[in-house]
Design a protein around this motif. Structure first.
Motif, PDB file in Angstrom:
ATOM      1  N   SER A   1       0.803  -1.233   0.000  1.00 51.71           N
ATOM      2  CA  SER A   1       0.000   0.000   0.000  1.00 51.71           C
ATOM      3  C   SER A   1       0.829   1.273   0.000  1.00 51.71           C
ATOM      4  O   SER A   1       0.280   2.370  -0.121  1.00 51.71           O
ATOM      5  N   MET A   2       2.138   1.144   0.107  1.00 58.66           N
ATOM      6  CA  MET A   2       2.947   2.341   0.424  1.00 58.66           C
ATOM      7  C   MET A   2       2.993   3.347  -0.715  1.00 58.66           C
ATOM      8  O   MET A   2       3.230   4.535  -0.472  1.00 58.66           O
ATOM      9  N   PHE A   3       2.719   2.918  -1.958  1.00 59.27           N
ATOM     10  CA  PHE A   3       2.743   3.920  -3.026  1.00 59.27           C
ATOM     11  C   PHE A   3       1.456   4.735  -3.068  1.00 59.27           C
ATOM     12  O   PHE A   3       1.466   5.860  -3.566  1.00 59.27           O
ATOM     13  N   LEU A   4       0.361   4.187  -2.516  1.00 55.45           N
ATOM     14  CA  LEU A   4      -0.826   5.023  -2.313  1.00 55.45           C
ATOM     15  C   LEU A   4      -0.543   6.058  -1.221  1.00 55.45           C
ATOM     16  O   LEU A   4      -0.848   7.235  -1.370  1.00 55.45           O
ATOM     17  N   HIS A   5       0.093   5.609  -0.137  1.00 51.42           N
ATOM     18  CA  HIS A   5       0.448   6.554   0.928  1.00 51.42           C
ATOM     19  C   HIS A   5       1.432   7.615   0.415  1.00 51.42           C
ATOM     20  O   HIS A   5       1.324   8.794   0.748  1.00 51.42           O
ATOM     21  N   ALA A   6       2.391   7.173  -0.385  1.00 53.15           N
ATOM     22  CA  ALA A   6       3.386   8.120  -0.912  1.00 53.15           C
ATOM     23  C   ALA A   6       2.721   9.145  -1.835  1.00 53.15           C
ATOM     24  O   ALA A   6       3.090  10.320  -1.848  1.00 53.15           O
ATOM     25  N   LYS A   7       1.712   8.709  -2.581  1.00 54.06           N
ATOM     26  CA  LYS A   7       0.953   9.640  -3.422  1.00 54.06           C
ATOM     27  C   LYS A   7       0.200  10.637  -2.538  1.00 54.06           C
ATOM     28  O   LYS A   7       0.246  11.851  -2.774  1.00 54.06           O
ATOM     29  N   GLU A   8      -0.481  10.106  -1.519  1.00 53.83           N
ATOM     30  CA  GLU A   8      -1.262  10.980  -0.634  1.00 53.83           C
ATOM     31  C   GLU A   8      -0.359  11.962   0.107  1.00 53.83           C
ATOM     32  O   GLU A   8      -0.759  13.091   0.403  1.00 53.83           O
ATOM     33  N   ASP A   9       0.855  11.529   0.404  1.00 52.12           N
ATOM     34  CA  ASP A   9       1.827  12.399   1.094  1.00 52.12           C
ATOM     35  C   ASP A   9       2.547  13.340   0.122  1.00 52.12           C
ATOM     36  O   ASP A   9       3.451  14.079   0.532  1.00 52.12           O
ATOM     37  N   GLN A  10       2.159  13.274  -1.151  1.00 54.22           N
ATOM     38  CA  GLN A  10       2.747  14.110  -2.206  1.00 54.22           C
ATOM     39  C   GLN A  10       4.261  13.910  -2.344  1.00 54.22           C
ATOM     40  O   GLN A  10       5.013  14.847  -2.618  1.00 54.22           O
ATOM     41  N   LEU A  11       4.675  12.675  -2.132  1.00 53.37           N
ATOM     42  CA  LEU A  11       6.082  12.320  -2.354  1.00 53.37           C
ATOM     43  C   LEU A  11       6.299  11.876  -3.793  1.00 53.37           C
ATOM     44  O   LEU A  11       7.416  11.907  -4.297  1.00 53.37           O
ATOM     45  N   ILE A  12       5.203  11.452  -4.430  1.00 53.32           N
ATOM     46  CA  ILE A  12       5.248  10.960  -5.809  1.00 53.32           C
ATOM     47  C   ILE A  12       4.434  11.896  -6.699  1.00 53.32           C
ATOM     48  O   ILE A  12       3.324  12.287  -6.345  1.00 53.32           O
ATOM     49  N   ASP A  13       5.010  12.247  -7.840  1.00 54.52           N
ATOM     50  CA  ASP A  13       4.301  13.004  -8.870  1.00 54.52           C
ATOM     51  C   ASP A  13       3.613  11.978  -9.765  1.00 54.52           C
ATOM     52  O   ASP A  13       4.186  11.502 -10.742  1.00 54.52           O
ATOM     53  N   VAL A  14       2.383  11.633  -9.370  1.00 60.08           N
ATOM     54  CA  VAL A  14       1.743  10.465  -9.983  1.00 60.08           C
ATOM     55  C   VAL A  14       1.457  10.687 -11.478  1.00 60.08           C
ATOM     56  O   VAL A  14       1.449   9.737 -12.267  1.00 60.08           O
TER      57      VAL A  14
END
Ligand SMILES: [Mn+2]
Length: 325
Positions: free
Chosen positions: A176-189
């Motif tokens: 699930s961590m890439f959903l969390h990373a998206k929500e945390d704006q760590l990833i430019d999805v």
């Protein structure tokens, strides 16, 4: 280049972070590709380290032993010039083995920050990170540290799984961590892409997805075109879950899924990433206890080695391939 078996154990005897040694492939002190073990990062371009954590797996554990297995499998690659480019990576790139991130297995809540702090120290030196997991969760704190330095990253994810399942917020989950990373704006999805997926989620969460069947039907060149178009000139973080490969090529992993990529496809894809502005790379989920004849660890070592070769080409190494490619 003459073989010099006298100057072995470069992992602790070398007086330079550059150059290549010739050692017994089957003995001696293990570091990744016989690089010098040091935490002096002066002049270093790429820092190799391990994050031996597997407390976030859903199925088979054991990838805490991944970094050790990948280092062992790398010895065969440590002395020859890089195929197919014909370059000595380490004439161009300063690469060191930093050792492993220290973790307290008895305090799971301390793990994410310990990994981020490990990464922050290395990134602050100006070097790029080549990191071996560990399970795929470790990418999350690694990406946090990279995003702090570079802004939200374009994620290029090679994986059987999306790792964006909605888990309701569990803190240590490798699915699930890439959903969390998206929500945390760590990833430019909007500039991120997932390659090799073959497990279902009811949302793409904004990622471009090239499933494993799509890769097989359309081929390496089409995949590279999609990746390069998607990422553009954004800072790109590459994460390679070894389960992107088919279990025939990577049985030594915790959640294998049939129908995946072959080793040759993965290597061709990595060798084609040169146009990207790459800021970091991790390779995760190698679980040696489930491996056979080291084939998973060898695939991992080759993929990481070829990424370093691409980074050397980006830094000015001149390719001189021999034969029809
Ligand atoms: Mn994964």
């Amino acid at each position: 280049m003459p073989v010099d078996y006298v100057n072995s154990d470069a992992a602790f005897l070398s007086d330079s972070i550059k150059g290549t040694s010739h050692e017994m492939t089957y003995g001696g002190a293990l570091s990744f590709l016989r690089r010098k073990y040091t935490r002096d990062l002066k002049g270093t371009d790429v820092v190799v380290s391990g994050v031996p954590f597997d407390g976030a797996v859903t199925n088979r554990p054991g990838c805490r032993f991944g970094p050790r297995a990948i280092r062992g499998a790398s010895t065969e690659l440590a002395s020859l010039e890089a195929f197919p480019f014909g370059i000595d990576i380490f004439e161009t790139l300063g690469v060191v083995d930093y050792g492993d991130c220290a973790l307290n297995p008895h305090d799971p809540s301390s793990i994410p920050e310990a990994i981020s702090n490990h990464a922050r120290g290395i990134i602050a030196s100006g070097a790029k990170m080549l990191t071996f997991g560990g399970d795929h969760f470790v990418s999350y704190p690694l990406i946090r540290a990279h995003a702090e330095a570079y802004g939200p990253v374009a994620l290029v994810q090679f994986d059987a799984h999306c790792d964006t399942w909605d888990d309701g917020g569990s803190p240590l989950n490798h699915g699930s961590m890439f959903l969390h990373a998206k929500e945390d704006q760590l990833i430019d999805v909007d500039h991120s892409i997932q390659v090799g997926l073959r497990s279902y989620n009811d949302s793409d969460h904004g990622f471009e997805i090239l499933t494993s069947p799509w890769v097989h039907r359309n081929g390496v060149e089409a995949v590279l075109e999609r990746i390069i178009n998607r990422v553009g000139d954004r800072p790109a973080y590459i994460t390679f879950d070894i389960d992107c490969l088919d279990p025939a090529f990577a049985p030594g992993t915790g959640t294998p899924v049939p129908g995946g990529l072959a080793s040759w496809q993965a290597l061709e894809l990595i060798r084609g990433l040169k146009p990207l502005k790459m800021i970091g790379f991790d390779l995760v989920e190698v679980s040696p206890a489930y491996d056979h004849a080291d084939i998973t660890a060898m695939a991992a070592a080759n993929i990481a080695h070829d990424w370093l070769a691409v980074m050397a080409l980006k830094a000015g190494a001149v390719s001189k391939p021999v034969g029809n490619l």
